[in-house]
Design an enzyme around this catalytic site. Structure first.
Site, PDB file in Angstrom:
ATOM      1  N   ASP A  50      13.618 -18.619 105.192  1.00  0.00           N
ATOM      2  CA  ASP A  50      14.945 -19.682 104.062  1.00  0.00           C
ATOM      3  C   ASP A  50      14.492 -20.612 103.266  1.00  0.00           C
ATOM      4  O   ASP A  50      14.702 -21.141 102.917  1.00  0.00           O
ATOM      5  CB  ASP A  50      15.462 -19.708 105.255  1.00  0.00           C
ATOM      6  CG  ASP A  50      14.314 -21.193 106.864  1.00  0.00           C
ATOM      7  OD1 ASP A  50      13.588 -20.915 106.211  1.00  0.00           O
ATOM      8  OD2 ASP A  50      14.788 -21.196 107.173  1.00  0.00           O
ATOM      9  N   ARG A 277      18.975 -26.323 107.119  1.00  0.00           N
ATOM     10  CA  ARG A 277      19.607 -24.599 106.256  1.00  0.00           C
ATOM     11  C   ARG A 277      21.467 -25.597 106.004  1.00  0.00           C
ATOM     12  O   ARG A 277      21.782 -25.901 105.756  1.00  0.00           O
ATOM     13  CB  ARG A 277      20.074 -23.818 106.910  1.00  0.00           C
ATOM     14  CG  ARG A 277      18.535 -23.356 107.720  1.00  0.00           C
ATOM     15  CD  ARG A 277      17.722 -22.535 106.627  1.00  0.00           C
ATOM     16  NE  ARG A 277      18.445 -21.393 106.641  1.00  0.00           N
ATOM     17  CZ  ARG A 277      18.646 -20.083 107.711  1.00  0.00           C
ATOM     18  NH1 ARG A 277      17.928 -19.716 107.681  1.00  0.00           N
ATOM     19  NH2 ARG A 277      19.987 -19.092 106.750  1.00  0.00           N
ATOM     20  N   TYR A 285      12.151 -22.809 115.233  1.00  0.00           N
ATOM     21  CA  TYR A 285      11.048 -22.579 115.843  1.00  0.00           C
ATOM     22  C   TYR A 285      10.653 -23.122 117.334  1.00  0.00           C
ATOM     23  O   TYR A 285      10.406 -24.270 117.198  1.00  0.00           O
ATOM     24  CB  TYR A 285      10.268 -22.564 115.011  1.00  0.00           C
ATOM     25  CG  TYR A 285      10.247 -21.626 113.733  1.00  0.00           C
ATOM     26  CD1 TYR A 285      10.977 -20.002 113.645  1.00  0.00           C
ATOM     27  CD2 TYR A 285      10.945 -22.437 112.072  1.00  0.00           C
ATOM     28  CE1 TYR A 285      10.540 -19.291 112.642  1.00  0.00           C
ATOM     29  CE2 TYR A 285      10.646 -21.477 110.900  1.00  0.00           C
ATOM     30  CZ  TYR A 285      11.091 -19.966 111.425  1.00  0.00           C
ATOM     31  OH  TYR A 285      11.122 -18.989 110.496  1.00  0.00           O
ATOM     32  N   PRO A 361       5.659 -17.491 110.823  1.00  0.00           N
ATOM     33  CA  PRO A 361       7.117 -17.884 109.381  1.00  0.00           C
ATOM     34  C   PRO A 361       6.560 -19.622 109.760  1.00  0.00           C
ATOM     35  O   PRO A 361       7.579 -19.633 108.432  1.00  0.00           O
ATOM     36  CB  PRO A 361       8.292 -17.449 109.627  1.00  0.00           C
ATOM     37  CG  PRO A 361       8.215 -17.465 111.551  1.00  0.00           C
ATOM     38  CD  PRO A 361       6.153 -16.675 111.701  1.00  0.00           C
TER      39      PRO A 361
HETATM   40  P1  FAD Z   1       9.846  -7.096 103.809  1.00  0.00           P
HETATM   41  O1  FAD Z   1      10.958  -7.866 103.146  1.00  0.00           O
HETATM   42  O2  FAD Z   1       9.709  -7.023 104.694  1.00  0.00           O
HETATM   43  O3  FAD Z   1      10.533  -6.062 103.084  1.00  0.00           O
HETATM   44  C1  FAD Z   1       9.962  -4.474 102.914  1.00  0.00           C
HETATM   45  C2  FAD Z   1      11.122  -3.042 102.458  1.00  0.00           C
HETATM   46  O4  FAD Z   1      10.548  -2.516 102.490  1.00  0.00           O
HETATM   47  C3  FAD Z   1      11.704  -3.762 103.694  1.00  0.00           C
HETATM   48  O5  FAD Z   1      13.688  -3.561 102.687  1.00  0.00           O
HETATM   49  C4  FAD Z   1      12.243  -2.532 105.194  1.00  0.00           C
HETATM   50  O6  FAD Z   1      13.187  -1.310 105.018  1.00  0.00           O
HETATM   51  C5  FAD Z   1      11.173  -1.271 103.322  1.00  0.00           C
HETATM   52  N1  FAD Z   1      10.601  -0.228 103.806  1.00  0.00           N
HETATM   53  C6  FAD Z   1       9.337  -0.600 104.956  1.00  0.00           C
HETATM   54  N2  FAD Z   1       8.425   0.957 104.069  1.00  0.00           N
HETATM   55  C7  FAD Z   1       9.607   1.383 103.777  1.00  0.00           C
HETATM   56  C8  FAD Z   1       9.343   2.916 103.560  1.00  0.00           C
HETATM   57  N3  FAD Z   1       8.585   3.831 104.438  1.00  0.00           N
HETATM   58  N4  FAD Z   1      10.254   3.712 102.635  1.00  0.00           N
HETATM   59  C9  FAD Z   1      11.031   3.242 102.230  1.00  0.00           C
HETATM   60  N5  FAD Z   1      11.477   1.586 101.771  1.00  0.00           N
HETATM   61  C10 FAD Z   1      10.179   0.913 103.500  1.00  0.00           C
HETATM   62  N6  FAD Z   1       8.720 -16.424 104.364  1.00  0.00           N
HETATM   63  C11 FAD Z   1       9.145 -17.537 103.597  1.00  0.00           C
HETATM   64  O7  FAD Z   1       8.367 -17.894 102.659  1.00  0.00           O
HETATM   65  N7  FAD Z   1       9.645 -18.579 104.277  1.00  0.00           N
HETATM   66  C12 FAD Z   1      10.063 -18.591 105.317  1.00  0.00           C
HETATM   67  O8  FAD Z   1      10.769 -19.461 105.651  1.00  0.00           O
HETATM   68  C13 FAD Z   1       9.880 -17.573 105.964  1.00  0.00           C
HETATM   69  N8  FAD Z   1      10.694 -17.710 108.296  1.00  0.00           N
HETATM   70  C14 FAD Z   1      10.580 -16.268 108.572  1.00  0.00           C
HETATM   71  C15 FAD Z   1      10.834 -16.361 109.421  1.00  0.00           C
HETATM   72  C16 FAD Z   1      11.382 -15.094 110.228  1.00  0.00           C
HETATM   73  C17 FAD Z   1      11.726 -15.180 111.816  1.00  0.00           C
HETATM   74  C18 FAD Z   1      10.740 -14.059 109.676  1.00  0.00           C
HETATM   75  C19 FAD Z   1      10.839 -12.448 110.340  1.00  0.00           C
HETATM   76  C20 FAD Z   1       9.651 -13.745 108.514  1.00  0.00           C
HETATM   77  C21 FAD Z   1       9.796 -15.069 108.032  1.00  0.00           C
HETATM   78  N9  FAD Z   1       9.182 -15.348 106.552  1.00  0.00           N
HETATM   79  C22 FAD Z   1       9.002 -16.725 105.912  1.00  0.00           C
HETATM   80  C23 FAD Z   1       8.752 -14.334 106.318  1.00  0.00           C
HETATM   81  C24 FAD Z   1       8.789 -13.322 105.120  1.00  0.00           C
HETATM   82  O9  FAD Z   1      10.897 -12.993 105.687  1.00  0.00           O
HETATM   83  C25 FAD Z   1       8.483 -12.561 104.581  1.00  0.00           C
HETATM   84  O10 FAD Z   1       7.207 -12.887 104.245  1.00  0.00           O
HETATM   85  C26 FAD Z   1       8.986 -11.232 103.294  1.00  0.00           C
HETATM   86  O11 FAD Z   1      10.510 -11.337 103.732  1.00  0.00           O
HETATM   87  C27 FAD Z   1       8.065 -10.090 102.949  1.00  0.00           C
HETATM   88  O12 FAD Z   1       8.339  -9.620 102.201  1.00  0.00           O
HETATM   89  P2  FAD Z   1       8.358  -8.776 101.528  1.00  0.00           P
HETATM   90  O13 FAD Z   1       9.078  -7.949 100.108  1.00  0.00           O
HETATM   91  O14 FAD Z   1       7.066  -8.599 101.227  1.00  0.00           O
HETATM   92  O15 FAD Z   1       9.082  -7.083 102.942  1.00  0.00           O
END
Ligand code: FAD
Length: 659
Positions: A50, A277, A285, A361
C-alpha cells in the site's frame, strides 16, 4: 481436452503484479510484440502493498495516471512515535517530517496495490491491445544458448498451460506475496466498480489447453517464489527472520488520538506500525510470535487468527481502546531478507521485483522497488527489441538495480530490528527508541523515497564524479533523476511540473537550459546550438533525425528548452525554429519552450529551477535525459560532439539512404 498450440513472441513477461505490469507498459508504449501472463485468475483487489514513495509517484505522473492516485490515495508525510515515558504512560514523540519533504512534488502516499494494478492496466490499454492473459501458468522452460547472439532468433521455449477455474481462482490470496499466507480474510466490499469486469471474467468457463511459446526475451516478474528464477538456477541469498507478523487492514474503532496518523506504538512487549489508508482504512503491522527454530514445536503460522492479532494490538495500545467491525484484509507472514546474486541470465533472461529481492513489508518498499525494476528493464528491452537501442544497454539493468536491492535489505534489517528488538518484559521501552527510529529513517530517506538512485557510470550514464555533476550543472548528476521543478510555459503562461512534462513515452530528450537569452552573447550561443541541431552547420552531425525511432515516432529525440529570462522580456519566436518546430497539422511546438520564472497565481512555480540544478542563470547548460527521466549526460551548450558521442553509444543510427 488438450489443445497444443505453438506461437512466437518477442517478449514474454511471466507475472502481472506491479513489476510485470510496469515492464508491459513499456512494451505497449514502444509497440513491442509481447505477451504477459499470470497464473492468477484476477488481479489483486485487497491487501498486500500500500505504500507509494515519491519517486514512484513521479513515474506515475510521467505515465499520466498520478491524478488517479491523488484522487483515491491518502497522503502521509508526518510520523509520530508513541513510547512509554518513565511512568510507563504512552507519550507521543514527534511529529517527525523529512527535512527533504519538498525535494519532490509528490509525497508518500498510501493506496492499495490492487488499485495501482488497475491504473497500470488501464494505462497500458491506451497504447496497445496488450492484455494480461490470466489463469495461465508457465510450466516448462528451455533455453538454447547458442542462439543468444542472434537477435532475430527465438532461443527461449516456454510451455504455458491454461488453468482450470479452480486452479486459477483458489479463493484466497496467492502464496506468492512475500511469504503471506493464503485463505485469510479478503473483503469483497472493497472491489470498486472499475474492477468488476475482472471478477466477471473470473467466472468465465476455461478450456484447459497447453501452448508452446517461442520467445526472444523473457522477463520473470513472478514474485517471491519465482518460477522463472528457478528455471535459470539463480538462488536467492540471505536468511529468514524468526518473527511472525500479523497485518490487518481495518476501519478502527479506537480512542487512540493518532489512529489516523502514520506512526509507531511501542510497548514493552513490542512495537506496532500504524498506517492510515484510503477509505478510512488503517493498516497495522503487529508482532505476533517469535519462532523458536530450535524447538521441536515450531510455531505454525497458519495457527494465527484475526482474533489473536486484534488481542495483541489491544495489549500494546492499552490503555487506549481498539476494536473494528470492518476488516478488509489480514494475513500473517514471516519474511526472509534475500536477494538474488544477479537479475539476469545472459542477455535474454531478466528477473524483476520480488522474484529477486524479498524483505519485510514494513519498509513499504517492495511494490516501489518492484515497479522501478520493471520500469528500468522495460524501456531498455523495448527499445532494443524495436531496433532503436544498442543491445549493450541491457547490461546496465543488473548494474543499476542490483546495488539498490542490497541497500534495501540493509535498510530493512535495521528498520525491522527496531520492531523486533525485545526489552525487559516489565520495563519501559528504551528511552531513545524514537530517536533511533528517526535516525534509521533519515539515513535511508534519499534511497527509500527514490530521491537518489546511485546508478553507476555506464554507456547510459556519463559521469564526471559520483557526488556532483559537471561544472555547468553541479546538482545535475548523471545517473540521478532530473530533479522536479514547476515551470511556466513561454507561449501559454500555464505552469507544469517537469514530472508531467517529461512523459514516459519512449523518447530520449535533450534539455537545453538556455540561460538568460536577453544577454546578447548568450543569445548567440543558443543560436549556434540551434544551427547545429538543425544541421545548418555542415561541419558537424546533428543528433536529430539521426537515430531509428520507436514505431509511431518521427524522431527518437525531443528537444525541450527551459530559459531563465523573465517571460515577458523574450518571445516564443525569439528561439531558433528547431527548438519550437512547426508541424503542418499541429502548428508550432508550443509545448517545447518553458521558462524558469515565478508565477503570481501558482505558488509552486517559484522560478528556482536553475538554483536547484546548480546551473548559472546566464550561461545555462545542456543535458540528455533517458526515457526514464534519469540523467545520461550533462555539459555546456557547445559540447555538442560529446553529447552526440553519448547518444551514438546508446541509440541505433538510421541506415544511410543509398544514392
Ligand atoms: P507479485 O506482486 O508477487 O506478482 C507476481 C505475479 O506472478 C503474481 O500475480 C503471480 O500470480 C504470478 N506468477 C507466479 N508464478 C507464476 C507462473 N509460474 N506462471 C504465471 N504467473 C506466475 N510493498 C510496498 O512497496 N509497500 C508496502 O507497503 C508493502 N506492503 C506489503 C504488505 C504485505 C502484507 C505483503 C505480503 C507485501 C507487501 N509489499 C509492500 C510487497 C509487495 O506486495 C510486493 O513487493 C510486490 O507485490 C511485488 O511485486 P511483483 O510484481 O514483483 O510480484
Amino acid at each position: 481436452k488438450v489443445e497444443a498450440v505453438e506461437s512466437q513472441t518477442d517478449v514474454l513477461i511471466i507475472g502481472a503484479g506491479p513489476a510485470g505490469l510496469m515492464a508491459a507498459y513499456w512494451m505497449a508504449v514502444c509497440g513491442v510484440k509481447a505477451r504477459i501472463i499470470d497464473k492468477r485468475g484476477t488481479k489483486v483487489f485487497t491487501g498486500q502493498a500500500d505504500g507509494l514513495r515519491p519517486r514512484t509517484l513521479e513515474i506515475f505522473d510521467s505515465m499520466g495516471f498520478q491524478h488517479r492516485v491523488i484522487h483515491e490515495g491518502h497522503v502521509a508525510v508526518e510520523a509520530n512515535f508513541w513510547v512509554p515515558d518513565e511512568a510507563g504512560k504512552l507519550t507521543r514523540q514527534g511529529p517527525h517530517c523529512s527535512p527533504k519533504i519538498n525535494e519532490s512534488n509528490h509525497h508518500n502516499m498510501l493506496l492499495n496495490q490492487g488499485r495501482i494494478e488497475r491504473f497500470l492496466i488501464d494505462t497500458i490499454s491506451k497504447y496497445s491491445d496488450l492484455e494480461v492473459e490470466r489463469g495461465i501458468i508457465a510450466e516448462s522452460f528451455e533455453y538454447d544458448e547458442k542462439l543468444e547472439e542472434d537477435l532475430d532468433a527465438y532461443p527461449i521455449t516456454v510451455k504455458l498451460r491454461t488453468l482450470s477455474d479452480e486452479e486459477a481462482n483458489p479463493g484466497h490470496i496467492s502464496k506468492d506475496g512475500s511469504g503471506s499466507q493464503p485463505a485469510n480474510g479478503q473483503g469483497r466490499g472493497s472491489v470498486l466498480p472499475d474492477d468488476w469486469e475482472e471478477l466477471i471474467q473470473k467466472s468465465r468457463l476455461r478450456q484447459t489447453k497447453t501452448e508452446i511459446v517461442k520467445a526472444k526475451f523473457i522477463i520473470g516478474c513472478d514474485g517471491a517464489h519465482s518460477w522463472t528464477r528457478k528455471q535459470v538456477n539463480i538462488l536467492l541469498e540471505g536468511s529468514s527472520t524468526e518473527h511472525i507478523w500479523g497485518v490487518i487492514d481495518v476501519v478502527p474503532l479506537s480512542n487512540f488520538p493518532d489512529m489516523r496518523r502514520l506512526g509507531t506504538i511501542t510497548h514493552s512487549s513490542g512495537t506496532i506500525l500504524v498506517i492510515p489508508r484510503e477509505r478510512r482504512l488503517v493498516r497495522l503491522y503487529v508482532p505476533v510470535q517469535i519462532v523458536d527454530s530450535t524447538s521441536a514445536n515450531r510455531f505454525d503460522r497458519s495457527a494465527i487468527t484475526l482474533e489473536m492479532i486484534k488481542s495483541r494490538v489491544q495489549a500494546i495500545m492499552s490503555p487506549y481502546t481498539f476494536d473494528f467491525q470492518i476488516c478488509d484484509w489480514w494475513t500473517a507472514y514471516q519474511v526472509g531478507q534475500r536477494v538474488a546474486p544477479a537479475f539476469n541470465k545472459g542477455t535474454r533472461i531478466f528477473l524483476a521485483g520480488d522474484a529477486v529481492h524479498t524483505h519485510s513489508p514494513k519498509v513499504g518498499l517492495g511494490m516501489n522497488m518492484s515497479m522501478q525494476d520493471g520500469f528500468n528493464i522495460g524501456w531498455k528491452l523495448a527499445m532494443v527489441v524495436v531496433g532503436a537501442a544498442n543491445p549493450a544497454i541491457l547490461d546496465t539493468y543488473n548494474a543499476e538495480r542490483h546495488p539498490l536491492a542490497e541497500m534495501l535489505l540493509e535498510f530493512d534489517r535495521l528498520w525491522s530490528g527496531e520492531f523486533t528488538e525485545t526489552t525487559d518484559a516489565d520495563g519501559p521501552a528504551a528511552p531513545d527508541k524514537a530517536d533511533r527510529m528517526v535516525h534509521v529513517v533519515e539515513k535511508y530517506m534519499d534511497f527509500a523515497d527514490g530521491l537518489r538512485t546511485y546508478y553507476p557510470a555506464s554507456p547510459l550514464v556519463w559521469k564526471v564524479s559520483e557526488e556532483e555533476g559537471p561544472e555547468a550543472a553541479r546538482n545535475l548528476i548523471p545517473g540521478e533523476r532530473f530533479s522536479p521543478i514547476k515551470l511556466r510555459n513561454q507561449a501559454e503562461g500555464n505552469s507544469k511540473w517537469t514530472t508531467r512534462l517529461l512523459e514516459s513515452d519512449g523518447c530520449y530528450r535533450i534539455i537545453v537550459l538556455a540561460g538568460d537569452v536577453r544577454v546578447e552573447e548568450q543569445k548567440k550561443r543558443v543560436e549556434a546550438l540551434g544551427r547545429f541541431l538543425s544541421a545548418e552547420d555542415k561541419t558537424m552531425i546533428s543528433p536529430l533525425h539521426r537515430y531509428v525511432p520507436i514505431p509511431g515516432r518521427k524522431d527518437q529525440i525531443e528537444v525541450i528548452t527551459i530559459h531563465s529570462a523573465p517571460w515577458k522580456e523574450v518571445e516564443f519566436f525569439d528561439f531558433p525554429e528547431i527548438f519550437r518546430p512547426f508541424d503542418p497539422v499541429m502548428g508550432w511546438g508550443y509545448d517545447d519552450i518553458w521558462c524558469d520564472n515565478s508565477c503570481t497565481w501558482d505558488p509552486h512555480c517559484g522560478g528556482q529551477g536553475y538554483e536547484k540544478w546548480g546551473v548559472d542563470r546566464t550561461r545555462g547548460a545542456m543535458l540528455v535525459l533517458r526515457p526514464d527521466q534519469y540523467i545520461g549526460w550533462v555539459g555546456e551548450l557547445e559540447e555538442v560532439k560529446d553529447m552526440t558521442d553519448y547518444l551514438d553509444g546508446v541509440l541505433i543510427k538510421m541506415p544511410t539512404p543509398e544514392v
